[in-house]
Design a protein around this motif. Sequence first.
Motif, short mmCIF file in Angstrom:
data_model
loop_
_atom_site.label_atom_id
_atom_site.label_comp_id
_atom_site.label_asym_id
_atom_site.label_seq_id
_atom_site.Cartn_x
_atom_site.Cartn_y
_atom_site.Cartn_z
N LYS A 1 66.78 88.62 139.96
CA LYS A 1 67.79 88.00 140.83
C LYS A 1 67.66 88.56 142.24
O LYS A 1 67.05 89.60 142.47
N LYS A 2 68.25 87.88 143.20
CA LYS A 2 68.20 88.31 144.59
C LYS A 2 68.95 89.62 144.78
O LYS A 2 70.03 89.82 144.21
N ILE A 3 68.36 90.52 145.57
CA ILE A 3 69.02 91.78 145.96
C ILE A 3 68.90 91.91 147.49
O ILE A 3 68.53 92.96 148.01
N ASP A 4 69.23 90.81 148.18
CA ASP A 4 69.01 90.75 149.63
C ASP A 4 69.83 91.78 150.39
O ASP A 4 69.47 92.14 151.52
N HIS A 5 70.92 92.27 149.79
CA HIS A 5 71.71 93.30 150.45
C HIS A 5 71.01 94.65 150.42
O HIS A 5 71.38 95.58 151.16
N ILE A 6 69.98 94.79 149.58
CA ILE A 6 69.23 96.03 149.47
C ILE A 6 67.90 95.93 150.22
O ILE A 6 67.53 96.80 151.00
N VAL A 7 67.18 94.87 149.94
CA VAL A 7 65.88 94.66 150.57
C VAL A 7 65.72 93.18 150.90
O VAL A 7 65.96 92.32 150.07
N ARG A 8 65.33 92.89 152.12
CA ARG A 8 65.21 91.51 152.57
C ARG A 8 63.99 90.83 151.94
O ARG A 8 62.96 91.48 151.72
N PRO A 9 64.09 89.54 151.72
CA PRO A 9 62.90 88.80 151.26
C PRO A 9 61.76 88.95 152.26
O PRO A 9 61.99 88.98 153.47
N GLY A 10 60.55 89.09 151.76
CA GLY A 10 59.40 89.20 152.64
C GLY A 10 59.27 90.52 153.35
O GLY A 10 58.59 90.60 154.38
N VAL B 1 59.81 84.81 128.00
CA VAL B 1 58.92 84.21 129.00
C VAL B 1 59.71 83.78 130.24
O VAL B 1 59.26 83.97 131.37
N SER B 2 60.89 83.20 130.05
CA SER B 2 61.68 82.74 131.20
C SER B 2 62.05 83.90 132.12
O SER B 2 62.08 83.74 133.35
N VAL B 3 62.32 85.07 131.56
CA VAL B 3 62.66 86.23 132.38
C VAL B 3 61.40 86.82 133.01
O VAL B 3 61.42 87.24 134.18
N LYS B 4 60.31 86.86 132.26
CA LYS B 4 59.04 87.32 132.84
C LYS B 4 58.72 86.53 134.10
O LYS B 4 58.40 87.10 135.16
N THR B 5 58.77 85.21 133.99
CA THR B 5 58.40 84.37 135.14
C THR B 5 59.41 84.48 136.28
O THR B 5 59.03 84.42 137.45
N SER B 6 60.69 84.69 135.96
CA SER B 6 61.70 84.86 137.00
C SER B 6 61.49 86.18 137.76
O SER B 6 61.65 86.24 138.98
N ILE B 7 61.15 87.24 137.04
CA ILE B 7 60.87 88.53 137.68
C ILE B 7 59.67 88.40 138.61
O ILE B 7 59.68 88.88 139.75
N LEU B 8 58.62 87.74 138.15
CA LEU B 8 57.42 87.58 138.97
C LEU B 8 57.70 86.72 140.20
O LEU B 8 57.22 87.02 141.30
N ALA B 9 58.50 85.67 140.03
CA ALA B 9 58.86 84.82 141.18
C ALA B 9 59.67 85.60 142.20
O ALA B 9 59.49 85.45 143.42
N ASN B 10 60.57 86.46 141.72
CA ASN B 10 61.37 87.27 142.64
C ASN B 10 60.51 88.31 143.35
O ASN B 10 60.70 88.58 144.55
N ALA B 11 59.55 88.88 142.63
CA ALA B 11 58.62 89.83 143.26
C ALA B 11 57.84 89.15 144.38
O ALA B 11 57.68 89.71 145.47
N PHE B 12 57.39 87.93 144.14
CA PHE B 12 56.66 87.18 145.17
C PHE B 12 57.55 86.94 146.39
O PHE B 12 57.10 87.05 147.54
N ARG B 13 58.82 86.65 146.15
CA ARG B 13 59.78 86.38 147.24
C ARG B 13 60.03 87.63 148.06
O ARG B 13 60.22 87.55 149.29
N LEU B 14 60.04 88.79 147.43
CA LEU B 14 60.35 90.04 148.12
C LEU B 14 59.17 90.59 148.92
O LEU B 14 59.36 91.34 149.88
N LEU B 15 57.95 90.22 148.55
CA LEU B 15 56.77 90.79 149.19
C LEU B 15 56.48 90.15 150.54
O LEU B 15 56.71 88.96 150.76
N LYS B 16 55.93 90.95 151.43
CA LYS B 16 55.40 90.44 152.68
C LYS B 16 54.19 89.55 152.40
O LYS B 16 53.53 89.71 151.36
N PRO B 17 53.84 88.66 153.32
CA PRO B 17 52.57 87.95 153.18
C PRO B 17 51.43 88.97 153.11
O PRO B 17 51.34 89.89 153.92
N GLY B 18 50.59 88.84 152.11
CA GLY B 18 49.51 89.80 151.92
C GLY B 18 49.92 91.03 151.14
O GLY B 18 49.10 91.94 150.92
N GLY B 19 51.19 91.09 150.70
CA GLY B 19 51.64 92.22 149.89
C GLY B 19 50.99 92.21 148.51
O GLY B 19 50.36 91.24 148.10
N GLU B 20 51.17 93.31 147.80
CA GLU B 20 50.51 93.46 146.51
C GLU B 20 51.51 93.68 145.38
O GLU B 20 52.49 94.41 145.54
#
Length: 212
Positions: free
Chosen positions: A107-116, A132-151
């Motif tokens: 889930k979003k934690i934008d009050h702690i760390v901004r997307p990107g 599986v639904s939670v696995k994919t949601s965690i991965l999608a949130n990780a992608f949202r939190l990372l900078k472009p080019g993040g790992e």
Amino acid sequence: MTKLPAPNYTPALGPHGSIELYDRAIALLTREKTWRARLLVALAPRGGETIIDIGAGTASMACLIKTTQPGIRMIAIDPDPDIRTIAEAKAVRAGAAIEFVTAMGDKKIDHIVRPGSADKILISLVLHQCPVSVKTSILANAFRLLKPGGELLIADYGRQRSIPMKLAFNLVRLTDGYADTRANKDGRLPEFMRGAGFTHAKEQSVTLTPTG
């Protein structure tokens, strides 16, 4: 009395496991020092980076990263408040200034760390405990939190390539559930990563352990 909803993941060491034994069990059953050392090398933390550990557990990896590179911002996310108590005490003993967040990581934690804004995210021994639904949601949130080019780096059970490893992994499946562990056993994590938006998803190393 209000009944709390059941968690949408398998707790550490299974629904009947003891969190007090978690660190000892991980050390004994996963060759912890070997894979954590490999993960640290792959992560290559640098001063000034923001690194997020999703499903940080008792913060063993977060403490290792922060003490190796004190100049990073280390954020440890885990949904279990009892696990967090152990993690915070461990961080104090290690002298590691870590920001702890009690959340699932899907889930979003934008009050702690901004997307990107995160440079790197790691997920260790978490996804095999989730549907599986939670696995994919965690991965999608990780992608949202990372900078472009993040790992994103994942250390978890993957495809079991031999009969001995398949048999060993049955201990994990018995503890954490056959349904949630199936996708890991079948080697589907890179597929889920690509589905979340990640490119160049690949397996970097394999560590044989007493549990697969």
